[in-house]
Design a protein around this motif. Sequence first.
Motif, mmCIF file in Angstrom:
data_model
loop_
_atom_site.group_PDB
_atom_site.id
_atom_site.type_symbol
_atom_site.label_atom_id
_atom_site.label_comp_id
_atom_site.label_asym_id
_atom_site.label_seq_id
_atom_site.Cartn_x
_atom_site.Cartn_y
_atom_site.Cartn_z
ATOM 1 N N PHE A 319 11.220 -29.526 58.445
ATOM 2 C CA PHE A 319 11.186 -30.934 57.992
ATOM 3 C C PHE A 319 12.425 -31.252 57.155
ATOM 4 O O PHE A 319 13.069 -32.278 57.300
ATOM 5 N N ALA A 322 15.829 -31.085 59.030
ATOM 6 C CA ALA A 322 16.066 -32.307 59.822
ATOM 7 C C ALA A 322 16.518 -33.441 58.901
ATOM 8 O O ALA A 322 17.486 -34.154 59.208
ATOM 9 N N LEU A 326 19.952 -35.571 58.876
ATOM 10 C CA LEU A 326 19.917 -37.035 59.015
ATOM 11 C C LEU A 326 20.763 -37.742 57.970
ATOM 12 O O LEU A 326 21.371 -38.775 58.224
ATOM 13 N N LEU B 11 12.039 -47.352 55.614
ATOM 14 C CA LEU B 11 12.212 -46.048 54.959
ATOM 15 C C LEU B 11 11.076 -45.738 53.990
ATOM 16 O O LEU B 11 10.819 -44.567 53.698
ATOM 17 N N TRP B 14 8.885 -44.067 56.275
ATOM 18 C CA TRP B 14 9.361 -42.683 56.488
ATOM 19 C C TRP B 14 8.933 -41.790 55.310
ATOM 20 O O TRP B 14 8.433 -40.677 55.510
ATOM 21 N N PHE B 18 6.593 -38.610 55.743
ATOM 22 C CA PHE B 18 7.191 -37.324 55.357
ATOM 23 C C PHE B 18 6.316 -36.630 54.318
ATOM 24 O O PHE B 18 6.030 -35.432 54.406
ATOM 25 N N TRP B 80 17.900 -52.918 60.561
ATOM 26 C CA TRP B 80 18.545 -51.600 60.713
ATOM 27 C C TRP B 80 17.738 -50.516 60.008
ATOM 28 O O TRP B 80 17.600 -49.399 60.492
ATOM 29 N N MET B 81 17.229 -50.885 58.843
ATOM 30 C CA MET B 81 16.459 -49.896 58.067
ATOM 31 C C MET B 81 15.163 -49.538 58.789
ATOM 32 O O MET B 81 14.693 -48.408 58.722
ATOM 33 N N THR B 84 16.149 -47.165 61.358
ATOM 34 C CA THR B 84 16.487 -45.883 60.703
ATOM 35 C C THR B 84 15.209 -45.148 60.324
ATOM 36 O O THR B 84 15.093 -43.932 60.505
ATOM 37 N N VAL B 87 13.526 -43.699 63.542
ATOM 38 C CA VAL B 87 14.248 -42.523 64.048
ATOM 39 C C VAL B 87 14.084 -41.351 63.081
ATOM 40 O O VAL B 87 13.894 -40.191 63.492
ATOM 41 N N SER B 88 14.105 -41.646 61.783
ATOM 42 C CA SER B 88 13.964 -40.573 60.782
ATOM 43 C C SER B 88 12.577 -39.929 60.841
ATOM 44 O O SER B 88 12.450 -38.717 60.691
ATOM 45 N N ALA B 91 12.670 -37.717 63.892
ATOM 46 C CA ALA B 91 13.525 -36.522 63.774
ATOM 47 C C ALA B 91 12.982 -35.547 62.730
ATOM 48 O O ALA B 91 12.919 -34.339 62.977
ATOM 49 N N SER B 92 12.560 -36.063 61.592
ATOM 50 C CA SER B 92 12.137 -35.114 60.555
ATOM 51 C C SER B 92 10.768 -34.508 60.868
ATOM 52 O O SER B 92 10.407 -33.471 60.310
#
Lengths: 827, 103
Positions: A319, A322, A326, B11, B14, B18, B80-81, B84, B87-88, B91-92
């Motif tokens: 995690f 990544a 990023l 975010l 995100w 996360f 855009w955020m 972001t 995608v974050s 990906a994470s």
Amino acid sequence: MSALRRHRALERIWRNEPGWRGRFTSVNHTTLGLRFMVAAFVFFAIAGLLAMLIRAQLATPHGGFIGPSAYAQVFTMHGSIMMFLFAIPLLEGLAMYLLPKLLGARDLAFPRVSALGWWCYLFGGSILIAAMIAGVAPDSGWFLYPPLASKPYTPGINADVWLLGITFVEISALAAAIEIVVTVLKLRAAGMRLDRMPIYAWYLFATAGMMVFAFPPLILGSILLEVERAFGWPFYTADRGGSPLLWQHLFWLFGHPEVYIIFLPAAGAISTILPVLARTRLVGYGPIVAAVLALAFLSFGLWVHHMYTTGIPHMALGFFSAASSLVAVPTAVQIFSWLATLWQGRPQLKLPMLYLIGFFVVFVPGGLTGVMVAVVPFDQQAHDSAFITAHLHYVLVGGFVFPMMAAAYWWLPHMSGRSHPTRMGVAAFWLVLIGFNLTFLGMHLTGLLGMPRRIETYAADIGWTALNLVSSVGGFVQAIGFALFALDIGLQVKFGRRSQRDPWRAETLEWAMPTPPPPYNFVSLPRVESREPLLDDPELGVRLVRGEGLLAEARHGWRETLAVNIVTGEPEHIAVVPGNSLLPITMAAVLGGFFLSMLAGWYPVAPLFLVVAAAIGWRWATETGSPAAIGKLPAGGGLELPTQHEVRGGPGWWGSVITVAASVTLLASLLFGHAFLWTVSTDWPPPALVQAVWLEPLLVLVGAGLALWAGRRADAGAQAERSHAPVTLAICGQFLVFSALIALVAWRIPSPAEHAYAATAMAMAAYALFHVGLALMMWLFVRRRIASGHIAGERSAPLRIVRLWSGLGALSAAGIALLLVLPAWLA
Amino acid sequence: MKAIGRMVAGLVLWALVFTVLYSLHGVGCERGWAEAQLTALSLHRAVLLAVWIFGTAAGLALALAVDWRRERMTERVGYWMAWTGAVSIFASGLPVAMLPDCL
């Protein structure tokens, strides 16, 4: 009124007091910003000297220049000073000095808080330096990992000096963060919508927002470690349910965002300076704002990348790996925007530009090695080696020091009113650039050849000798460069010719004032229509001096500036900020007394300082507000505006919201610690330590409910002046919560020295007790203010603020009480 | 403040996903979810996959929802955020599908 008479009238209101007294009472942002920056550079010089000692020691194998014990203090202090006493205070100082000027305001939102921050920084920093001179400086590395920093392995006061001194300094960082966020949100020029803010304001806003959320974990971690050292509560002691890894989590929850906290203001300087020197506009204002905000968030998802070798499961490492990769994307967005700006414009190779080129040359390789160490297998090889030392210096010197040197040359004509007299800055640049790369480029290789960080000597036959010698020579070359830089700055301040008002032909508002700036910044406040107000109207500065802007009249001895709508930038009210005061230095001295008594181990004495601090806080609050209705006042340009005393969403409210956010973050970090220890401990909670009690939690819930309900009634009834009875009920509610919490602590929570579960339970109860006690005091204050007529009718903003704090106290107490008894109830 | 909230919503999402992923990973390893099999997947991985897929979907939904509001700079930044953020999150959270749970 003539321009000269207007200047004199404003000068009388805004100036510092004359003589020595003025040095202690000043709250002016220009004065404090300059003090912060000068002090930060003094600390930089001290840390630089320590770096020279390190390089002298490592220049040859079997170095005997300093012994291992002194060496440990030297490298610990070098890192600690650079991070906590140089980098953060320098950015605070620059922000303090510049922000109101960039935004078209006369001061920051809370000038006394700025002054408190300054004194806490000075006193806290002095504690650390005094300890170093006395030979008892911290010696466990700048991140002070336990168990090395725990009592059994660091029995002296060395670690306490770090924990208490740095926590003291952190008060200034949090104060600055709150100050910056509220100033950006509220104290802008009329018409300055969010999308018309100078790009630097976005950077400072993001940085300050990060500080609000990044510092509480470190403050909490430091408090817990100090409490463990002082009283034996085993938060970090494995054999009693704690874990040293908890410190690493808390430290790096702060420590990684810290890198961006340092980088972003420097990047903001680049985004401000580069377009002017390239004689064009910044390419990608919007994408840069998005990138900065993205960095502010993503940087909180990287902390574990400092802990790849601690045995955390692979998936969790994934995690963070990544997220670590990023984060390169928004950084790259900025780099490419700057390159595009250079490409689009006609760059001039003036001195600040030279340092910006230095930034590109040094920072980009640092960023790329950052991507390398974001990858778990590589990091496991390079961890704790000189490669990491090289990487972090490329990032921090490239990403902070070079841009800040550019910023120093850029804004020095503004600060000093003098132009740059010599070519010495060019020589300084080349010496620093060459010296830096000599020092740290080869150090990557030294690290890959296996040289660990922080060792004080090495054998001659393992291939590190030549590389270390080159690094040491480079270090001294670099030091000569920095000395030349300091000399050059000193010469400019002392002997430079009088500078014209806007020597760079920049277009932001700080150049629309006389230089050096008067204490009130602008004679009258501008209205802006774009991001480049001086491009729209090159005569703006002259017109403002003529009094053609807003709030041109000096009245009642008030320090007035404009508060605007957060989004539209339209004027909402007049903010009247406090003047010179001895309260900040008094408060800082009392807090210093608390920290010093803790350091000396005089634990019974320490709380007395907190009582005095509470009394000063009470006095502080009595100097706000108005005892009578004021109504709307003319603000110029046909505008009539109320003062902050008669609006609900003034700077005080937003300051409280941000402070509460910081406090909630501290609580969240504590809850994280509790949950973390639960996941790593085999007996959590130990059955023998939990008790299924009902009475105290029930009383806490009843009291919290009463406080919340009464607070709401008090706030709702404020306009109709029916708040007195609900306020009394809120006091009763909070008192009930406070009493029940005391009972819980006294009779139900086992000895906190016994097990980490009891220690975290006690820490959570202490958090709740502190906030409930604070809320109780605030309600008592409100009751007095209602009686004295300060809170009545439209002047009810304090009720809303106290309701916020009261809510935090009540809800945290209720939540924590339930959490403490839940395991027993479930069992 | 709502304008700033809309700007950073992607975010914030995100950060939420996360935090939930990392927390559930720690709790799952501690409670032995990795040993509890649910058909082809362990309970631990199934929970984490669900959070990751749901979080990514929520991020995409947010990004698509703000797609049309792009007249002001703050709205463009919010757009855009939001992407972001989406995608974050994707990906994470990828390690959920690729790496061993508690090793």
